[in-house]
Design a protein around this motif. Structure first.
Motif, mmCIF file in Angstrom:
data_model
loop_
_atom_site.group_PDB
_atom_site.id
_atom_site.type_symbol
_atom_site.label_atom_id
_atom_site.label_comp_id
_atom_site.label_asym_id
_atom_site.label_seq_id
_atom_site.Cartn_x
_atom_site.Cartn_y
_atom_site.Cartn_z
ATOM 1 N N LYS A 161 0.846 -1.192 0.000
ATOM 2 C CA LYS A 161 0.000 0.000 0.000
ATOM 3 C C LYS A 161 0.887 1.250 0.000
ATOM 4 O O LYS A 161 1.828 1.343 0.789
ATOM 5 N N LYS A 179 -4.238 6.854 0.402
ATOM 6 C CA LYS A 179 -3.751 5.471 0.286
ATOM 7 C C LYS A 179 -4.109 4.881 -1.077
ATOM 8 O O LYS A 179 -5.223 5.056 -1.578
ATOM 9 N N ASP A 237 -3.509 1.228 -3.716
ATOM 10 C CA ASP A 237 -3.123 -0.173 -3.844
ATOM 11 C C ASP A 237 -2.061 -0.279 -4.938
ATOM 12 O O ASP A 237 -2.301 0.094 -6.086
#
Length: 355
Positions: free
Chosen positions: A278, A303, A305
């Motif tokens: 992450k 944040k 991925d």
């Protein structure tokens, strides 16, 4: 004489008025809509552990173990060590020859992966490796041209972002100081022949996935690549700043290898850190419907991925955003280096803000 003084005073006041008008009328990024919104998640698991003033000697957070933090000082031979509560400080003295010290001057950056210390001499250019417990330093000299970013991916393996004078830009290199092999990227970086200034950013390494992530400061782009310098993901942040406004100040800059900006560059992304696939980015842009008070009094962390590039939400770090310089995750601790203080927090790694 009085007439001349009056004329100069009027000219000075006129100049101040013009500058004030330009500043007030300029389209500041957070005075207009930025074309995105963020989803805020509560970071209830952050527990303050302590803080410490940086003073005049601490340069940066350089590394950590499960119980200790290491800090580089302005003296390349001195490392400061404390616990995460910033108690029981002690100094570690490194042995470097006077010749190396003269070459390093103030242009160095140190990282510590205990028990090894890596000192990057940006302008030498060289990588210096030695042990915290003492012993001789090993010096690996690099081809001409300074470098701006460096990450150790092993005891003798490094990823650098280095200036290539033949193209007036920076590219990523993989360096093995044991075999003395140097591998140059192929089509990984966007090249603008401006010394890499418009594409300046932060380079971090995810030890869990063995990926490196480069986040641009002046645009919404980021990308990841593996340790063989192959790109694994090209992504962008949730804002709409898709290109940099950087311009060289001098037409002769490329010939003289001196690269400066023509004007102030609006920074989009600040510090970045990574945790188990992450990516976390401290954004300097406010969401369109974000509460102004919340944004100006906290650092907004977005944040993503790293397997898909998808945005996964945001949380607030209780620090003044304009003071944040770097952010790190060490196991279950979050450490933030700010302009005047360094802060540490215990963080529940099972919390949704990290996973």
């Amino acid at each position: 004489m009085r007439k001349a003084i009056l004329t100069l005073t009027l000219l000075l006041l006129s100049a101040i008025a013009i500058i004030t008008f330009l500043v007030k009328s300029a389209p500041l990024p957070n005075k207009v809509l930025n074309g995105f919104d963020r989803t805020i998640q509560p970071a209830s698991s952050l527990t303050p552990l302590g803080n410490m003033p940086t003073g005049d000697s601490i340069q940066l957070v350089s590394g950590a173990t499960a119980t200790q933090l290491f800090f580089t000082t302005t003296d390349p031979t001195v490392i400061l060590c404390t616990d995460y509560h910033f108690k029981h400080p002690k100094r570690i003295r490194l042995s470097l020859s006077q010749g190396l010290l003269d070459s390093l001057q103030t242009y160095f950056y140190t990282t510590i992966d205990s028990p090894l210390v890596h000192i990057y001499g940006y302008n030498m250019p060289a990588i210096i490796t030695l042990s915290l417990s003492g012993g001789p330093a090993q010096v690996f000299r690099l081809p001409p041209g300074g470098f701006s970013k460096a990450i150790a991916i092993g005891p003798d393996q490094f990823i650098l972002r280095k200036l290539d004078r033949t193209i007036s830009d920076q590219q990523f290199l993989k360096v093995n100081t044991t075999t003395q092999a140097i591998t140059t990227e192929k089509n990984l970086s966007a090249l603008h022949q401006d010394g890499g200034m418009s594409t300046d950013g932060s380079l971090i390494y995810d030890t869990a996935t063995h990926q490196l992530i480069y986040t641009h400061f002046y645009s919404n782009r980021f990308f990841s690549f593996d340790t063989s310098l192959q790109k694994t993901l090209a992504g962008h942040t949730i804002d709409t700043s898709s290109y940099s406004h950087y311009q060289l100040a001098e037409a002769t800059a490329r010939k003289e290898h001196v690269f400066t900006s023509q004007g102030p560059d609006p920074m989009i992304n600040n510090a970045s850190f990574v945790y188990k696939g992450k990516l976390f980015i401290h954004s300097l842009l406010k969401g369109d419907h974000e509460a102004a008070g919340k944004f100006t009094n906290n650092a907004a962390i977005d944040k993503y991925d790293l397997s898909t590039g998808h945005y996964l939400g945001s949380f607030y770090l209780p620090l003044k955003p304009e003071k944040v310089r770097r952010i790190f995750i060490f196991d279950d601790k979050l450490v933030a280096q700010c302009r005047d203080y360094i802060y540490s927090f215990a963080i529940d790694t099972r919390d949704s803000v990290l996973n």
